[in-house]
Enzyme design. Sequence first.
Site, PDB file in Angstrom:
ATOM      1  N   ASP A 248       0.897  -1.013   0.009  1.00 20.89           N
ATOM      2  CA  ASP A 248      -0.516  -0.310   0.251  1.00 20.89           C
ATOM      3  C   ASP A 248       1.010   1.220   0.075  1.00 20.89           C
ATOM      4  O   ASP A 248       2.299   1.000  -0.456  1.00 20.89           O
ATOM      5  CB  ASP A 248      -0.960  -0.162   1.124  1.00 20.89           C
ATOM      6  N   HIS A 271       2.072   1.655  -2.980  1.00 22.84           N
ATOM      7  CA  HIS A 271       1.539   2.384  -3.447  1.00 22.84           C
ATOM      8  C   HIS A 271       2.097   4.488  -3.822  1.00 22.84           C
ATOM      9  O   HIS A 271       1.298   5.162  -3.888  1.00 22.84           O
ATOM     10  CB  HIS A 271      -0.072   2.535  -3.342  1.00 22.84           C
TER      11      HIS A 271
END
Length: 442
Positions: A248, A271
């Site tokens: 993430d 991310h």
Amino acid sequence: MKYLTFILLQRASTDNDSFKLSKTHQCGFDSLLQQLPELGIFRKIFDSRIELNVMDYGAKGDGIEDDTKVFTDVWDMACSSKVESRIIIPDGSYCLVKPISLGGHCHSKVTLVISGSIVAPSDPDVWDNKDTHKWLYFHSVDHLTVEGGGTIDGMGQRWWATSCKTDPKNPCRHAPTAITFHRCNNLVVKNLMIVNGQQMQMAFTTCDTVAVSHVSVFSPASSPNTDGIHISESTNVEIKDTTVRTGDDCISIVSNSSKVQVRRIVCGPGHGISIGSLGKSDTCDQVYDVSVQGAFLSNTENGLRIKTWQGGSGFVRNVTFEDVWMHNVSHPIIIDQYYCDSDKPCPNKTSAVNVENISFVNIGGTSATMEAIVFACSDVSPCEGVYLEDVEIVSAFGGVTTSFCWEVNGSTAGYVYPPICYSTCKSFIKQTISSATNLQAI
């Protein structure tokens, strides 16, 4: 004997101000100390520091037997000490620790030296009837240092396998943050590795004055919701010389955080570096005075991102991204005021978190998609003061890259590619608005 020594040390430190020896008596006392079997421990009275090795207090360190109670007992001794304390997890030890809360307010500085490993239980059932948000939880501790070159292993594999992000058929439930610092001021975290966090890897919540350096955070790219370093409601935070590879956001900065500096970061997979999400469920969030300077992002879903939900309020302002290089990043630069991390479409709303005074300076690299820059700002609260200088993002596969702009006002300087069309170009915007449908939750 160790507990007796600790008590004697506490008494000696309490009387330290009145315990003054002449040079002659000092030499005589030193010679007497040389005859004592606990010489090293007693000398720490005069060093104004004690060391508490968890192995000396009953920890097994084999990764099998539960060392949680030993950790709690040693922490209580250190926190109640009148002199600075060092808790040692020695090299070669693998201490199995169940969910644990280590709190202040401590009487003096505490340093946790992790040279070995702290390992979580692999079975999520251990958290039954416990707070599933937490594993290692430090709260209300001032002047805490965590260091040592060792490893914190969240053993998150079974948590990931049962996540609804991995399989929508699974029920959605909370998973622990591997290590949380809550209401900790003047905090130092350095020379540490965090791996396989159950969900978030390391979080700072409601902290003031935090210094993080030389930390490595590793989880597989497929691990769900494993933000590397999460900052919430905290101020005066510095993160530098750190590597994050996760599933993430490498770094996420959320609700009511300010004065955050990020320096010399390696990110990927993951991310990217994100501010937000903000404004979910119509909340008021404020994030300001954030500086990211010096970062390398490789094979990430996003690069530099600000994401807010419709319906929120507050602001993101005074944010600078500078000296960033990207390699094969899918969405290099994003401001998204229509963020929607939901299986169902999010309704249009008439309020938004304001986004203003955002700078991208000296940003370069390659994009894995054609659309390298996206500014999707709110109809009711357009982005203001978005500045780009010396930005060049080319295609990782040849060809051109493009930008998408909606309700954004700002300026550019130097060479900027792909070129930016601010809100004065209304006709171009209307023709390209359909590409906004690609801006779903990433």
